[in-house]
Design a protein around this motif. Structure first.
Motif: not given
Length: 320
Positions: A304-308
């Motif tokens: 799951r995406v948490e940041g960039f």
């Protein structure tokens, strides 16, 4: 003009004398060193490091090294101790007292205070029969080695040995406690070292700043998202924000014909490179350089995406 060869000869002589003394110190390390480490580990309080004159300068450095490597410590000046700073030393603490002779007058009140209030004391000196070492709970005797100055009176070799002994104590404590670079960064958030030990989570963009679309998002809206977020890319995620793919400038060029008739699912590159938030930013920069990419999505263990993270974020932090 002075004969510079004499300066070089002096430099080599001093360094060799001190190097030989360090060899004597290393060869002579014994049970008292281990007892000192154990005493520090057993103490619920802090290490109070004391020394006068040149030993005081060394004591300040040793206290700073302890404090930055996970062993709470501070320096107490012996002369100031006699005028109220003895209150900085309390039950539960350990005193580490440095004196080459072991008879420094200004240490008398410090020594007496530790004896009166049952504060364990580690003494470091070159004279085994000195007041400091005979009163200490753990006595570490420095080897007899001549000072590196020609007169034999300027603290040079003795302070080098004491400093090395302090480093040895700090490293032994670090290794016992499994002190890591990430722990070290907690005490060094600034400067180049702090930047090198920054974690990805410290630098990454998150929340509304993330450039994200769904597989069914029309490419016209994808282009708007790319423009709004300003990173030149978007991540393609499912309803649980699990990362499925990425759309970059290269993907747009490859699908130029009929691009606006497509959805994100048809244009994305599946399975992009990602990184965990707890990874060092230095590692992220290495991955980007090795793969010739400019950004990484940050995901949790389930994808799951948490940041960039963009390469410019790393460069602004002082990496690279």
């Amino acid at each position: 003009m002075a004969d510079t060869s004499k300066f070089l000869d002096a430099a080599r002589r001093v360094i060799r004398i001190e190097a030989n003394a360090l060899t004597l110190l290393a060869d002579g390390i014994g049970d008292p060193f281990g007892d000192a480490v154990q005493m520090i580990l057993d103490a619920p309080g802090r290490i109070i490091v004391c020394g006068m004159g040149k030993s005081g300068h060394v004591a300040r450095k040793i206290a700073a090294t302890f404090a930055s490597t996970g062993t709470p410590a501070h320096f107490v000046h012996p002369a100031e101790a006699s005028h109220g700073d003895l209150g900085m030393m309390a039950k539960g603490d350990v005193a580490l007292v440095l004196s080459n002779s072991g008879e420094t007058p200004e240490l008398a009140d410090v020594i007496a205070h530790t004896r009166r209030f049952g504060i364990p004391m580690i003494g470091v000196a070159s004279n085994a029969t000195s007041t400091l070492l005979t009163q200490s709970d753990v006595a570490i005797v420095l080897p007899l080695a001549k000072e590196a100055c020609g007169t034999g009176v300027v603290p040079t070799t003795s302070t080098t040995m004491t400093l090395a002994l302090g480093d040895a104590l700090a490293v032994a404590l670090m290794e016992y406690r499994d002190f890591t670079p990430a722990n070290f960064r907690d005490f060094h958030p600034g400067g180049k070292l702090g930047a090198r030990l920054s974690k990805v989570r410290d630098l990454m963009h998150k929340g509304d700043a993330l450039p994200l679309v769904h597989p069914t998002t029309h490419m016209g809206d994808v282009l708007l998202e790319i423009s709004r977020k300003g990173f030149g890319v978007v991540g393609v995620v499912d309803p649980d924000t699990k990362l499925q793919g990425i759309i970059t400038d290269g993907d747009l060029r490859r699908h130029m014909d009929g691009l606006l008739d497509l959805d994100a699912d048809a244009v994305q590159t599946v399975g992009p490179t990602t990184i965990l938030a707890d990874a060092l930013a230095e590692e992220a920069l290495g991955i980007m350089n090795a793969r010739k990419i400019t950004c990484l999505f940050v995901t949790d263990a389930n994808g799951r995406v948490e940041g960039f993270l963009h390469i410019h974020d790393c460069l602004r932090a002082g990496l690279g």
